[in-house]
Design a protein around this motif. Structure first.
Motif, PDB file in Angstrom:
ATOM      1  N   SER A   1       0.852  -1.186   0.000  1.00  0.00           N
ATOM      2  CA  SER A   1       0.000   0.000   0.000  1.00  0.00           C
ATOM      3  C   SER A   1       0.890   1.239   0.000  1.00  0.00           C
ATOM      4  O   SER A   1       1.810   1.340   0.815  1.00  0.00           O
ATOM      5  CB  SER A   1      -0.887  -0.007   1.244  1.00  0.00           C
ATOM      6  OG  SER A   1      -1.618   1.194   1.350  1.00  0.00           O
ATOM      7  N   ARG A   2       0.622   2.169  -0.922  1.00  0.00           N
ATOM      8  CA  ARG A   2       1.390   3.417  -1.008  1.00  0.00           C
ATOM      9  C   ARG A   2       0.433   4.589  -1.185  1.00  0.00           C
ATOM     10  O   ARG A   2      -0.561   4.476  -1.894  1.00  0.00           O
ATOM     11  CB  ARG A   2       2.352   3.393  -2.186  1.00  0.00           C
ATOM     12  CG  ARG A   2       3.472   2.399  -2.036  1.00  0.00           C
ATOM     13  CD  ARG A   2       4.361   2.419  -3.280  1.00  0.00           C
ATOM     14  NE  ARG A   2       5.427   1.457  -3.167  1.00  0.00           N
ATOM     15  CZ  ARG A   2       6.684   1.752  -2.862  1.00  0.00           C
ATOM     16  NH1 ARG A   2       7.028   3.004  -2.639  1.00  0.00           N
ATOM     17  NH2 ARG A   2       7.600   0.811  -2.792  1.00  0.00           N
TER      18      ARG A   2
ATOM     19  N   MET B   1       3.440   4.232   3.428  1.00  0.00           N
ATOM     20  CA  MET B   1       3.645   2.931   2.804  1.00  0.00           C
ATOM     21  C   MET B   1       3.448   1.849   3.849  1.00  0.00           C
ATOM     22  O   MET B   1       3.775   2.034   5.018  1.00  0.00           O
ATOM     23  CB  MET B   1       5.062   2.847   2.250  1.00  0.00           C
ATOM     24  CG  MET B   1       5.387   1.537   1.606  1.00  0.00           C
ATOM     25  SD  MET B   1       7.076   1.593   0.982  1.00  0.00           S
ATOM     26  CE  MET B   1       7.075   0.085   0.070  1.00  0.00           C
ATOM     27  N   GLU B   2       2.880   0.735   3.414  1.00  0.00           N
ATOM     28  CA  GLU B   2       2.747  -0.455   4.251  1.00  0.00           C
ATOM     29  C   GLU B   2       3.049  -1.666   3.380  1.00  0.00           C
ATOM     30  O   GLU B   2       2.689  -1.699   2.205  1.00  0.00           O
ATOM     31  CB  GLU B   2       1.323  -0.602   4.794  1.00  0.00           C
ATOM     32  CG  GLU B   2       0.881   0.526   5.687  1.00  0.00           C
ATOM     33  CD  GLU B   2      -0.574   0.393   6.088  1.00  0.00           C
ATOM     34  OE1 GLU B   2      -0.908   0.856   7.186  1.00  0.00           O
ATOM     35  OE2 GLU B   2      -1.375  -0.165   5.319  1.00  0.00           O
TER      36      GLU B   2
ATOM     37  N   LEU C   1       1.159  -7.003   8.682  1.00  0.00           N
ATOM     38  CA  LEU C   1       1.317  -5.689   8.078  1.00  0.00           C
ATOM     39  C   LEU C   1       2.426  -4.933   8.800  1.00  0.00           C
ATOM     40  O   LEU C   1       2.427  -4.852  10.036  1.00  0.00           O
ATOM     41  CB  LEU C   1       0.002  -4.912   8.182  1.00  0.00           C
ATOM     42  CG  LEU C   1      -0.107  -3.599   7.442  1.00  0.00           C
ATOM     43  CD1 LEU C   1       0.050  -3.816   5.935  1.00  0.00           C
ATOM     44  CD2 LEU C   1      -1.438  -2.942   7.734  1.00  0.00           C
ATOM     45  N   ALA C   2       3.394  -4.383   8.042  1.00  0.00           N
ATOM     46  CA  ALA C   2       4.502  -3.618   8.622  1.00  0.00           C
ATOM     47  C   ALA C   2       4.559  -2.230   8.000  1.00  0.00           C
ATOM     48  O   ALA C   2       4.316  -2.070   6.801  1.00  0.00           O
ATOM     49  CB  ALA C   2       5.818  -4.349   8.388  1.00  0.00           C
ATOM     50  N   GLN C   3       4.892  -1.253   8.835  1.00  0.00           N
ATOM     51  CA  GLN C   3       5.040   0.121   8.381  1.00  0.00           C
ATOM     52  C   GLN C   3       6.480   0.565   8.602  1.00  0.00           C
ATOM     53  O   GLN C   3       7.147   0.090   9.527  1.00  0.00           O
ATOM     54  CB  GLN C   3       4.083   1.034   9.153  1.00  0.00           C
ATOM     55  CG  GLN C   3       2.638   0.658   8.947  1.00  0.00           C
ATOM     56  CD  GLN C   3       1.697   1.507   9.766  1.00  0.00           C
ATOM     57  OE1 GLN C   3       2.016   2.617  10.163  1.00  0.00           O
ATOM     58  NE2 GLN C   3       0.521   0.986  10.016  1.00  0.00           N
ATOM     59  N   PRO C   4       6.999   1.489   7.787  1.00  0.00           N
ATOM     60  CA  PRO C   4       8.394   1.908   7.929  1.00  0.00           C
ATOM     61  C   PRO C   4       8.690   2.638   9.238  1.00  0.00           C
ATOM     62  O   PRO C   4       9.848   2.823   9.589  1.00  0.00           O
ATOM     63  CB  PRO C   4       8.632   2.816   6.719  1.00  0.00           C
ATOM     64  CG  PRO C   4       7.299   3.231   6.260  1.00  0.00           C
ATOM     65  CD  PRO C   4       6.344   2.160   6.659  1.00  0.00           C
TER      66      PRO C   4
END
Length: 114
Positions: free
Chosen positions: A57-58, A70-71, A87-90
């Motif tokens: 996802s962006r 972003m994910e 799900l990871a996020q920066p």
């Protein structure tokens, strides 16, 4: 738009409707900043030989084109018919969800947020 894929392993077929590239416009509003417009693209695709889908996802600012968020994640169907979504996020946030699949719907519950 998704088209049924005969080549998917049987375990992936119940969540096959997720596959595709989904894109659209949005408006963001927060109490501390001015409203803004953005574009969002969600891509969900299979990995050959694996029993999971990759989720990306962006978002970016609709006016400037500047990246916003972003994910990255994975949809992992289980043998019992349930599904796990990682799900990871920066920013370092990681979420784990578990749920059930019925027809073309998935109901998820949070298992962990770390």
């Amino acid at each position: 738009m998704y088209t049924f894929r005969e080549d998917l392993p049987p375990i992936l077929r119940p969540i096959g409707f997720l596959l595709g590239v989904w894109e659209g416009d949005g408006i963001g509003e927060y109490p501390t900043i001015e409203p803004f417009t953005y574009r969002h693209r969600l891509t969900i695709e299979p990995v050959e030989g694996k029993n999971y889908f990759v989720h990306e996802s962006r978002t970016w600012n609709a006016e400037s084109g500047k990246a916003m968020g972003m994910e990255l994640g994975f949809w992992r169907p289980q043998e019992d018919g349930s599904v796990e979504f990682l799900l990871a996020q920066p920013t370092g946030l990681v979420e784990i969800y578990y749920g059930t699949v019925t027809a073309r719907s998935i109901e998820l519950s949070t298992d962990a947020v770390v």
